[in-house]
Design a protein around this motif. Sequence first.
Motif, short mmCIF file in Angstrom:
data_model
loop_
_atom_site.label_atom_id
_atom_site.label_comp_id
_atom_site.label_asym_id
_atom_site.label_seq_id
_atom_site.Cartn_x
_atom_site.Cartn_y
_atom_site.Cartn_z
N ALA A 51 21.81 -36.04 -5.02
CA ALA A 51 22.47 -37.34 -5.21
C ALA A 51 23.48 -37.54 -4.09
O ALA A 51 24.14 -36.60 -3.66
CB ALA A 51 23.17 -37.38 -6.57
N ASN A 53 26.25 -40.88 -2.73
CA ASN A 53 26.75 -42.14 -3.24
C ASN A 53 27.26 -43.05 -2.14
O ASN A 53 27.69 -42.60 -1.08
CB ASN A 53 27.90 -41.88 -4.23
CG ASN A 53 27.60 -40.73 -5.17
OD1 ASN A 53 26.47 -40.58 -5.63
ND2 ASN A 53 28.60 -39.91 -5.45
N MET A 171 24.74 -37.31 -12.86
CA MET A 171 25.39 -38.59 -12.57
C MET A 171 26.91 -38.48 -12.69
O MET A 171 27.64 -39.24 -12.04
CB MET A 171 24.85 -39.68 -13.50
CG MET A 171 23.39 -40.01 -13.24
SD MET A 171 23.07 -40.77 -11.62
CE MET A 171 23.44 -42.50 -11.99
N THR A 174 27.94 -35.77 -9.51
CA THR A 174 27.90 -36.31 -8.15
C THR A 174 29.23 -36.96 -7.77
O THR A 174 29.53 -37.10 -6.58
CB THR A 174 26.74 -37.31 -7.99
OG1 THR A 174 26.61 -37.66 -6.61
CG2 THR A 174 26.95 -38.58 -8.80
N THR A 372 25.07 -46.19 -11.06
CA THR A 372 23.78 -46.86 -11.07
C THR A 372 22.88 -46.24 -10.01
O THR A 372 23.20 -46.25 -8.83
CB THR A 372 23.96 -48.37 -10.78
OG1 THR A 372 24.85 -48.94 -11.76
CG2 THR A 372 22.63 -49.10 -10.82
N LYS A 373 21.74 -45.70 -10.44
CA LYS A 373 20.84 -44.98 -9.54
C LYS A 373 19.97 -45.95 -8.74
O LYS A 373 19.44 -46.91 -9.28
CB LYS A 373 19.95 -44.03 -10.34
CG LYS A 373 18.99 -43.20 -9.50
CD LYS A 373 18.19 -42.23 -10.34
CE LYS A 373 17.09 -42.93 -11.12
NZ LYS A 373 16.14 -41.99 -11.75
N SER A 375 17.13 -45.83 -5.03
CA SER A 375 16.42 -44.96 -4.08
C SER A 375 17.07 -45.04 -2.71
O SER A 375 17.88 -45.93 -2.43
CB SER A 375 14.96 -45.41 -3.97
OG SER A 375 14.88 -46.67 -3.32
N TYR A 394 27.04 -47.04 -6.80
CA TYR A 394 25.65 -46.80 -6.46
C TYR A 394 25.42 -45.33 -6.10
O TYR A 394 26.07 -44.79 -5.20
CB TYR A 394 25.21 -47.72 -5.33
CG TYR A 394 25.06 -49.15 -5.79
CD1 TYR A 394 23.94 -49.53 -6.52
CD2 TYR A 394 26.03 -50.10 -5.52
CE1 TYR A 394 23.78 -50.83 -6.96
CE2 TYR A 394 25.87 -51.41 -5.96
CZ TYR A 394 24.74 -51.76 -6.69
OH TYR A 394 24.61 -53.05 -7.13
N VAL A 395 24.50 -44.71 -6.82
CA VAL A 395 24.12 -43.31 -6.64
C VAL A 395 22.71 -43.29 -6.06
O VAL A 395 21.75 -43.72 -6.71
CB VAL A 395 24.17 -42.53 -7.95
CG1 VAL A 395 23.70 -41.09 -7.75
CG2 VAL A 395 25.59 -42.55 -8.53
N ASP A 397 19.29 -41.57 -4.85
CA ASP A 397 18.44 -40.45 -5.24
C ASP A 397 17.38 -40.24 -4.15
O ASP A 397 16.25 -40.69 -4.27
CB ASP A 397 17.77 -40.82 -6.59
CG ASP A 397 16.86 -39.72 -7.13
OD1 ASP A 397 16.85 -38.60 -6.55
OD2 ASP A 397 16.13 -39.99 -8.11
N ILE A 402 16.85 -36.88 -9.53
CA ILE A 402 17.70 -37.25 -10.65
C ILE A 402 16.81 -37.58 -11.85
O ILE A 402 15.91 -38.43 -11.75
CB ILE A 402 18.59 -38.45 -10.31
CG1 ILE A 402 19.52 -38.10 -9.14
CG2 ILE A 402 19.40 -38.90 -11.51
CD1 ILE A 402 20.41 -39.25 -8.69
#
Length: 404
Positions: A51, A53, A171, A174, A372-373, A375, A394-395, A397, A402
């Motif tokens: 992860a 961010n 989540m 990270t 919030t995941k 790509s 914003y995370v 992946d 994840i």
Amino acid sequence: MTGNRVVVYKGPGEVSVESTDYPKLELPGDVAKGFGLKTAAPHAAILRLVATNICGSDQHMVRGRTTAPIGQTLGHEITGEVVEVGDDVLFLKEGDICSAPFNIACGRCRMCNEGKTGVCLNVNPARAGAAYGYVDMGGWIGGQAEYVMIPFADFNLLKFPDRDQALEKIMDLTMLSDIFPTGYHGAYTAGVTTGSTVYVAGAGPVGLAAAYASQLLGASVVIVGDMNAERLRQAESFGCETVDLSSGADLADLIEPIVGEREVDAAVDAVGFEARGHGAGAKEAPATVLNDIMSVGRAGAGLGIPGLYVTGDPGAVDENAKIGQIGVRLGLGWAKSHHFTTGQCPVKRYNRHLMNLILADKAHIADAVNATKISLDDAPRGYEEFDKGAAKKYVIDPNGMIPA
């Protein structure tokens, strides 16, 4: 050998995801040359990103509000799986999942030995302190990528005790690379403690983290100020009081009905140099928040300042602000005997204890900041929406690791 992809700054308002070389166990050339070191870095590890961010500090660069050059790689919030270690890495192995503090530290210099890892003396020839993927911070490749190299890995990396538990809580975990410790640092250095009344300026992710940290530290009331209604609602979602600064009302007038007086015990600036004045349509006024927190901080109050201030801002409102010289009412703070804490959060001072809170299910920072995941390919969209004021953290992946 596999390749790598990384998010790159392409000019004001624009980022792209570009192919680059797989990282090597080597120091950046400027660092090695600047300190007379060997390029080979047997003390380093390579992580496959689990992860990574998008941070408000990244956004300053992407807006063109720093001296970042075109082609600057981005990303300093890094959590990953060890896939390669140098011969001098003794206490990490392939498969370990770790958090990397955004500050790069050697673990050997005077500052590191004093716990001031945000201003390490041996990782950036230009000034004290370094970070991944950031302007004037040593030339280290950014971590909004598939893979990244971490120097001095035994010192820098925080290993999570259990892989399955780490992935389950990724989540939250990270956030340990930056905003959770940074928000905590802002609240802690402001003196937040049991029963404190606290004002946090800014309801972006760091402000929300500072507000959440204030609650963990025992604050009786946490007030968050912003002009973004969606972000204020996010602060309210975990029990904060809020004040809408778009009204243009005096801040003390807004605080008084909440705490019964016009001052608070501690205040945090989580906005930084792109602050605007109060009121709908207010123009940029970079000293606004610093003056606000001095205004509403009681005599003897602490002021935590994790909000970013820079020494080079080509888009500043005047010539003084372009070099970080802004109209702060220092006399007011002096007269009230305030104490200020500025600069990069020394993440290692806090990250292990905050990890323990997450693993013990006593801290849910991802909920507080609305993690919030997305790509890696969606990173440009994440930057665009974040710049428009989305109440999300914003995370990214990058490698599909994840859990759903």
